[in-house]
Design an enzyme around this catalytic site. Structure first.
Site, mmCIF file in Angstrom:
data_model
loop_
_atom_site.group_PDB
_atom_site.id
_atom_site.type_symbol
_atom_site.label_atom_id
_atom_site.label_comp_id
_atom_site.label_asym_id
_atom_site.label_seq_id
_atom_site.Cartn_x
_atom_site.Cartn_y
_atom_site.Cartn_z
ATOM 1 N NE ARG A 11 -5.628 7.198 2.400
ATOM 2 C CZ ARG A 11 -6.257 5.885 1.515
ATOM 3 N NH1 ARG A 11 -7.827 5.629 1.550
ATOM 4 N NH2 ARG A 11 -5.446 5.003 1.087
ATOM 5 N NE ARG B 262 -10.521 0.624 3.594
ATOM 6 C CZ ARG B 262 -9.822 0.413 2.621
ATOM 7 N NH1 ARG B 262 -9.663 -0.714 2.999
ATOM 8 N NH2 ARG B 262 -9.302 1.267 2.304
ATOM 9 N NE ARG C 258 -11.207 1.241 -1.509
ATOM 10 C CZ ARG C 258 -10.373 1.167 -1.627
ATOM 11 N NH1 ARG C 258 -10.266 0.593 -2.438
ATOM 12 N NH2 ARG C 258 -9.855 2.076 -0.906
ATOM 13 N NE ARG D 12 3.830 5.592 1.413
ATOM 14 C CZ ARG D 12 3.389 4.454 2.304
ATOM 15 N NH1 ARG D 12 2.914 4.627 3.399
ATOM 16 N NH2 ARG D 12 2.385 4.680 1.207
ATOM 17 C CE LYS E 207 1.255 3.220 -4.434
ATOM 18 N NZ LYS E 207 1.913 2.983 -3.058
#
Length: 227
Positions: free
Chosen positions: A171, A160, A127, A93, A19
């Site tokens: 998530r 992270r 990542r 949302r 996004k």
């Protein structure tokens, strides 16, 4: 000369769907104002505004920020953008937020990045970052020279919390539960335009072609596929 109506667009997509990249390209090519709920929240929390302090109290307790707070924050910001084309990111949302937005303005189009969850899981969990510099590595397409080590300093890389496999799954589940009804809400209104794929660079030309039917490219370069 007829002035085209202003564009009111929303971009949606799960965390890790690209996004941010797509939004940056839309801003560059179509000159729209980009309003991200995450950026706005961080800004308010940093400045310790009334809404920022309130929002932080919910985040610190691991709770979702209530609809009325998010709606108040975004709508008051939109008042200053009524002369511009804009793109909303991270809002609405929930269906309640979408309904509140509808009362204030007419949304023209909702761009949905339909990226498979498996692709996103691979993308996010690959990542790793070097905390001191913020350098980001991706084990799939830009790995460090030595696994787990920063190329420049030789210091260890960390993952992270947000990018750990169990967190990524949570998530994505939360996005699914919260946002599927919003996509359905816009689909019923005939506003939803879904772009499916696993690579941002392959999805982008389709989004670009779609937006060109609504706005001129402000960069005015006749590249076959704009980057």
């Amino acid at each position: 000369m007829v002035v085209p109506p202003l564009l009111r667009a929303v971009i949606m997509g799960p965390p890790g769907s690209g996004k941010g990249t797509v939004s940056a390209r839309i801003i560059k090519h179509f000159g729209v104002k980009h309003l991200s709920s995450g950026d706005l929240l961080r800004d308010n929390m940093q400045k310790k505004t009334e809404v920022g302090i309130l929002a932080k109290s919910y985040i610190d307790q691991g709770q979702l920020i209530p609809d009325h707070i998010m709606t108040q924050l975004m709508l008051s910001e939109l008042k200053g953008l009524d002369q511009y084309n804009w793109l909303l990111d991270g809002f609405p949302r929930t269906v309640a937020q979408a309904e509140a937005l509808d009362k204030e303005c007419h949304i023209d189009t909702v761009i949905d990045l339909d990226v498979p969850f498996e692709t996103i899981k691979c993308r996010l969990t690959a990542r790793w970052i070097h905390p001191a510099s913020g350098r980001v590595y991706n084990l799939e397409f830009s790995p460090p020279k030595v696994q787990g080590i920063d190329d420049i300093t030789g210091e260890p890389l960390v993952q992270r919390d947000d990018d750990k496999p169990e967190t990524v799954s949570k998530r994505l589940q939360a996005y699914d539960a919260q946002t599927k009804p919003v996509l359905e809400y816009y689909r019923k209104k005939g506003l939803l335009k879904s772009f499916s794929g696993t690579e941002t660079n392959k999805i982008w030309p389709h989004i670009y072609a779609f937006l060109q039917t609504k706005l001129p490219d402000v960069t005015q370069k006749d590249a076959a596929i704009p980057r």
